[in-house]
Design an enzyme around this catalytic site. Structure first.
Site, short mmCIF file in Angstrom:
data_model
loop_
_atom_site.label_atom_id
_atom_site.label_comp_id
_atom_site.label_asym_id
_atom_site.label_seq_id
_atom_site.Cartn_x
_atom_site.Cartn_y
_atom_site.Cartn_z
N PRO A 174 0.79 -1.02 -0.01
CA PRO A 174 -0.19 0.37 0.48
C PRO A 174 0.97 1.35 -0.21
CG PRO A 174 0.33 -1.18 1.99
CD PRO A 174 0.69 -1.86 1.15
N SER A 176 0.84 3.94 -1.62
CA SER A 176 0.52 5.67 -1.08
C SER A 176 -0.02 6.02 0.42
CB SER A 176 -1.12 5.43 -1.80
OG SER A 176 -0.74 5.48 -3.18
N ASP A 177 -0.11 4.98 0.98
CA ASP A 177 -0.97 5.19 2.50
C ASP A 177 0.74 5.42 3.36
OD1 ASP A 177 -3.33 5.22 2.84
OD2 ASP A 177 -3.97 2.77 2.55
N VAL A 178 2.12 3.86 3.22
CA VAL A 178 3.03 4.65 4.09
C VAL A 178 4.16 5.84 3.07
CG1 VAL A 178 2.71 2.05 4.93
CG2 VAL A 178 4.21 2.66 2.31
N GLY A 181 3.00 8.92 5.27
CA GLY A 181 2.67 8.20 6.49
C GLY A 181 4.53 9.02 6.49
#
Length: 431
Positions: A174, A176-178, A181
């Site tokens: 994932p 985009s998420d990590v 972050g």
């Protein structure tokens, strides 16, 4: 020559004394605050009285919320209903005592609770406030729902990820998420430097779509130079060849990179005499004719095992490496020495923890397990000046929730939360 090892001597944690309010859910926000925690910050997770939604995603024979445990390790937990005036007031009071607040609600949601950056700024002039969202806090897409897969598609990543025959694919992780972050953590760290230098707080706005689109360096360069829309290339490189994965005799694959200085060594190892072929005479020609070149090289790799080819290629100075599975990386010696995966169930309550990949003096990295719902509620409220009677009333009203350990200590019972388990770090780190 002996390989260097990580020094046993460690200085003070980089972010020792930095207090972070983690008002996040899912993955991007929690990963941002986990990085900050691993760098030494004291992180207090703010979650609903019924617990973070990710806690319900149970996995494995022990029926634990492994995704939650891995992304919220070493944090305290304050379970509070922020939609209630009393709950919002608690979070506002905590913001005044914090250095950083990270949230990843939809754009505008925190402001509707009276907890947006502009709401808190008069009372918290030095607060670093980080908002993580799908498309950012302004622009025509600001209020659109944004999740990892949507961001991969919108940012152009999915258009160049997949096979050469046009079968598109999402990234396996994932990203985009990590990635968001990580950008959030970078922005927070930069803003903290300014705040500590007397420059005041800051508002950090990071978006999933921006984060992935910003990684399109090679693809943008290709498009600007040629005017041709970049397409999926499988494992091949955008600007060089041969530079991709090849299948070996034992069915495994090998990642190979070869430019001018490695080209002759590669041909010697593979026993290929291509010096007279004009298609491969220069690095640029090899790139233009990468498809027929890959076919020739693939035929040679198929004649022996992956380990054989890796041994002879490394000996010849040709960059290469295996394509590992997840099971492979968890037992890999290189990662083990670097401490990237921590196998300590007693310490973390999970068999494996994925560490923050920063190895440095002053970076403590993963330290403790994830909290149970409300493990810090009583202690945090007591620090804010609430007495036991008032805390018990807030629990009874459903404004806050406490863990079983704190229930035993205060006698408070919440009809909305059910049983929690043991407290982990408590709020001592938040003081």
């Amino acid at each position: 020559m002996t390989a260097p090892t990580q020094s046993a001597e460690r200085g003070p944690a980089f972010l020792e004394g930095v207090r972070v309010l983690d008002v996040t859910g899912a993955l991007a926000g929690p990963y941002c605050t986990t990085i900050l925690s691993d760098l030494g910050a004291d992180v207090l997770k703010i979650e609903p009285v019924t617990g973070d939604r990710l806690r319900a995603r149970r996995m494995g024979p022990q029926h634990r919320s492994i995704p939650f445990d891995l992304t919220h390790r070493d944090k305290g937990s304050l379970a509070v209903d922020m939609k209630s005036p009393a709950g919002a007031g608690i979070v506002r009071s905590l913001a005044r005592r914090s250095d950083v607040l990270v949230e990843n609600f939809r754009a505008g949601a925190m402001a509707r609770l009276g907890l947006g950056y502009e709401d808190l700024r008069p009372e918290c002039p030095d607060l670093v406030y980080c908002s993580i969202s799908g498309f950012g806090q302004f622009g025509p897409m600001w209020d659109a729902k944004g999740i990892d897969l949507i961001a991969q598609a919108y940012s152009g990543l999915m258009s160049v990820t997949g096979t050469t025959d046009g079968q598109l694919a999402k990234a396996g992780f994932p990203v985009s998420d990590v990635g968001t972050g990580m950008w959030g953590a970078i922005g927070v760290l930069a803003a903290l430097l300014r705040a500590r230098a007397g420059g005041g707080g800051a508002y950090v706005d990071v978006a999933l779509a921006d984060s992935v689109a910003a990684w399109s360096l090679w693809e943008v360069a290709d498009y600007v130079a040629t005017g041709v829309e970049p397409a999926p290339l499988g494992t091949a490189h955008r600007l060089a060849a041969p530079y991709e994965a090849f299948t070996c005799k034992d069915g495994a694959t090998l990642v190979l990179g070869a430019v001018d200085r490695a080209w002759e060594a590669l041909c010697a190892v593979l026993e290929l005499d291509l010096r007279g072929d004009p298609r491969f005479a220069t690095e640029y020609e090899r790139f233009l004719h990468r498809a027929p070149l890959a076919e020739i090289i693939q035929a040679r790799f198929a004649t022996d095992s992956r380990d054989h080819w890796m041994d002879v290629l490394r000996a010849a100075g040709v960059p290469c490496g295996p394509v590992n599975g997840i099971g492979d990386i968890l037992t890999d010696e290189q990662f083990a020495v670097r401490g990237l995966f921590v196998h300590d169930k007693e310490r973390f309550a999970e068999p494996t923890i994925v560490n923050t990949p920063i190895v440095a003096d002053g970076a403590p990295r993963a330290r403790g397990r994830a909290p149970e719902v409300g493990s810090s509620t009583g202690a945090v409220l007591a620090e804010l000046g609430y007495d036991e009677e008032r805390i018990a009333a807030l629990v009874e009203e459903g404004v806050v929730a406490v863990s079983d350990a704190e229930k035993a200590a205060t006698g408070a019972v919440s009809p909305r939360t059910g049983a929690a388990a043991v407290a982990v770090r408590g709020a001592e780190a938040q003081k």
